[in-house]
Design a protein around this motif. Structure first.
Motif, PDB file in Angstrom:
ATOM      1  N   TYR A  37      31.227  40.671  27.586  1.00  0.00           N
ATOM      2  CA  TYR A  37      32.072  42.671  26.352  1.00  0.00           C
ATOM      3  C   TYR A  37      32.992  43.475  26.599  1.00  0.00           C
ATOM      4  CZ  TYR A  37      29.840  39.759  22.866  1.00  0.00           C
ATOM      5  OH  TYR A  37      29.527  38.916  21.996  1.00  0.00           O
ATOM      6  N   VAL A  38      34.602  42.768  27.017  1.00  0.00           N
ATOM      7  CA  VAL A  38      34.917  43.752  27.712  1.00  0.00           C
ATOM      8  C   VAL A  38      36.324  45.147  27.211  1.00  0.00           C
ATOM      9  CG1 VAL A  38      35.705  43.097  30.210  1.00  0.00           C
ATOM     10  CG2 VAL A  38      37.141  42.721  28.691  1.00  0.00           C
ATOM     11  N   HIS A  39      36.520  45.811  27.915  1.00  0.00           N
ATOM     12  CA  HIS A  39      37.370  47.655  26.905  1.00  0.00           C
ATOM     13  C   HIS A  39      37.908  46.982  26.540  1.00  0.00           C
ATOM     14  CE1 HIS A  39      33.994  49.888  28.889  1.00  0.00           C
ATOM     15  NE2 HIS A  39      33.744  50.111  26.791  1.00  0.00           N
ATOM     16  N   ASN A  40      39.049  46.369  27.695  1.00  0.00           N
ATOM     17  CA  ASN A  40      40.762  45.974  27.635  1.00  0.00           C
ATOM     18  C   ASN A  40      40.879  45.374  28.226  1.00  0.00           C
ATOM     19  OD1 ASN A  40      41.161  48.238  30.308  1.00  0.00           O
ATOM     20  ND2 ASN A  40      40.818  49.546  27.944  1.00  0.00           N
ATOM     21  N   MET A  41      42.189  44.185  29.011  1.00  0.00           N
ATOM     22  CA  MET A  41      42.110  43.300  30.539  1.00  0.00           C
ATOM     23  C   MET A  41      42.045  44.399  32.131  1.00  0.00           C
ATOM     24  SD  MET A  41      42.672  40.273  29.970  1.00  0.00           S
ATOM     25  CE  MET A  41      43.204  40.481  31.802  1.00  0.00           C
ATOM     26  N   GLY A  42      42.486  45.849  31.537  1.00  0.00           N
ATOM     27  CA  GLY A  42      42.451  46.630  32.904  1.00  0.00           C
ATOM     28  C   GLY A  42      41.159  47.155  33.645  1.00  0.00           C
ATOM     29  N   ASP A  43      40.692  46.900  32.587  1.00  0.00           N
ATOM     30  CA  ASP A  43      38.749  47.157  32.219  1.00  0.00           C
ATOM     31  C   ASP A  43      39.012  45.725  33.558  1.00  0.00           C
ATOM     32  OD1 ASP A  43      39.206  50.319  31.952  1.00  0.00           O
ATOM     33  OD2 ASP A  43      37.358  49.278  29.856  1.00  0.00           O
ATOM     34  N   LEU A  44      38.679  45.065  32.991  1.00  0.00           N
ATOM     35  CA  LEU A  44      38.646  43.678  33.281  1.00  0.00           C
ATOM     36  C   LEU A  44      38.896  43.167  34.764  1.00  0.00           C
ATOM     37  CD1 LEU A  44      37.673  40.701  32.924  1.00  0.00           C
ATOM     38  CD2 LEU A  44      39.089  39.846  32.234  1.00  0.00           C
ATOM     39  N   GLU A  45      40.486  43.516  34.833  1.00  0.00           N
ATOM     40  CA  GLU A  45      40.917  43.364  36.444  1.00  0.00           C
ATOM     41  C   GLU A  45      40.490  44.415  37.080  1.00  0.00           C
ATOM     42  OE1 GLU A  45      45.491  44.143  35.625  1.00  0.00           O
ATOM     43  OE2 GLU A  45      45.647  42.351  34.382  1.00  0.00           O
ATOM     44  N   LYS A  46      40.313  45.368  36.896  1.00  0.00           N
ATOM     45  CA  LYS A  46      39.164  46.725  37.874  1.00  0.00           C
ATOM     46  C   LYS A  46      37.739  45.939  38.259  1.00  0.00           C
ATOM     47  CE  LYS A  46      37.783  50.926  38.239  1.00  0.00           C
ATOM     48  NZ  LYS A  46      37.681  52.942  37.512  1.00  0.00           N
ATOM     49  N   LEU A  47      37.182  45.458  37.171  1.00  0.00           N
ATOM     50  CA  LEU A  47      35.734  44.661  37.696  1.00  0.00           C
ATOM     51  C   LEU A  47      35.919  43.511  38.302  1.00  0.00           C
ATOM     52  CD1 LEU A  47      33.146  44.427  36.768  1.00  0.00           C
ATOM     53  CD2 LEU A  47      33.549  43.257  35.199  1.00  0.00           C
ATOM     54  N   ILE A  48      36.984  43.102  38.222  1.00  0.00           N
ATOM     55  CA  ILE A  48      37.560  41.364  38.900  1.00  0.00           C
ATOM     56  C   ILE A  48      37.646  42.223  40.607  1.00  0.00           C
ATOM     57  CG2 ILE A  48      39.341  39.543  39.549  1.00  0.00           C
ATOM     58  CD1 ILE A  48      38.941  39.422  36.886  1.00  0.00           C
ATOM     59  N   ASP A  49      38.443  42.975  40.361  1.00  0.00           N
ATOM     60  CA  ASP A  49      38.665  43.854  42.179  1.00  0.00           C
ATOM     61  C   ASP A  49      37.078  44.426  43.288  1.00  0.00           C
ATOM     62  OD1 ASP A  49      41.188  42.821  41.610  1.00  0.00           O
ATOM     63  OD2 ASP A  49      41.776  44.741  41.046  1.00  0.00           O
ATOM     64  N   LYS A  50      36.284  45.053  41.755  1.00  0.00           N
ATOM     65  CA  LYS A  50      34.749  45.359  42.243  1.00  0.00           C
ATOM     66  C   LYS A  50      34.330  44.247  42.976  1.00  0.00           C
ATOM     67  CE  LYS A  50      31.592  48.213  43.470  1.00  0.00           C
ATOM     68  NZ  LYS A  50      31.688  48.259  45.344  1.00  0.00           N
ATOM     69  N   LEU A  51      34.176  42.967  41.828  1.00  0.00           N
ATOM     70  CA  LEU A  51      33.060  42.221  42.596  1.00  0.00           C
ATOM     71  C   LEU A  51      33.845  41.345  43.845  1.00  0.00           C
ATOM     72  CD1 LEU A  51      32.299  40.618  38.833  1.00  0.00           C
ATOM     73  CD2 LEU A  51      30.853  42.298  40.762  1.00  0.00           C
ATOM     74  N   LEU A  52      34.958  41.308  44.015  1.00  0.00           N
ATOM     75  CA  LEU A  52      35.109  40.900  45.728  1.00  0.00           C
ATOM     76  C   LEU A  52      35.003  41.502  46.586  1.00  0.00           C
ATOM     77  CD1 LEU A  52      38.463  39.889  43.761  1.00  0.00           C
ATOM     78  CD2 LEU A  52      37.082  38.168  44.602  1.00  0.00           C
ATOM     79  N   LYS A  53      34.781  42.499  46.160  1.00  0.00           N
ATOM     80  CA  LYS A  53      34.676  43.492  46.769  1.00  0.00           C
ATOM     81  C   LYS A  53      33.770  43.232  47.708  1.00  0.00           C
ATOM     82  CE  LYS A  53      38.292  46.643  46.893  1.00  0.00           C
ATOM     83  NZ  LYS A  53      38.969  48.054  45.849  1.00  0.00           N
ATOM     84  N   ILE A  54      32.631  43.115  46.627  1.00  0.00           N
ATOM     85  CA  ILE A  54      30.831  42.875  46.995  1.00  0.00           C
ATOM     86  C   ILE A  54      30.292  41.971  48.759  1.00  0.00           C
ATOM     87  CG2 ILE A  54      28.651  42.404  46.158  1.00  0.00           C
ATOM     88  CD1 ILE A  54      29.560  43.506  43.251  1.00  0.00           C
ATOM     89  N   ASN A  55      29.832  42.764  49.280  1.00  0.00           N
ATOM     90  CA  ASN A  55      29.761  41.343  50.473  1.00  0.00           C
ATOM     91  C   ASN A  55      28.558  40.330  49.551  1.00  0.00           C
ATOM     92  OD1 ASN A  55      29.401  40.652  53.351  1.00  0.00           O
ATOM     93  ND2 ASN A  55      27.384  41.604  53.964  1.00  0.00           N
TER      94      ASN A  55
END
Length: 65
Positions: A37-55
């Motif tokens: 459950y995300v707050h908004n699309m901006g949070d979802l995009e930020k979350l996806i970007d962070k997950l992609l940076k995890i080794n």
């Protein structure tokens, strides 16, 4: 490990509720999905970007259910 890093970031940093988490493995390659459950699309995009940076994470794909 990687699962701890993923869930810690989602729950504590982004303050997003994980609805379900499914992970499977085959010969050391993990694949899974996380229903959020995300707050908004901006949070979802930020979350996806962070997950992609995890080794170890190769891809993150958004789907609408």
């Amino acid at each position: 490990g990687i699962i701890n890093e993923i869930t810690r970031y989602i729950s504590f940093v982004m303050n997003v509720n994980i609805r379900s988490f499914c992970l499977t493995t085959d010969d050391g390659v993990f694949e899974g999905y996380i229903d959020l459950y995300v707050h908004n699309m901006g949070d979802l995009e930020k979350l996806i970007d962070k997950l992609l940076k995890i080794n170890g994470i190769r891809s993150v794909v958004r789907t609408d259910l």
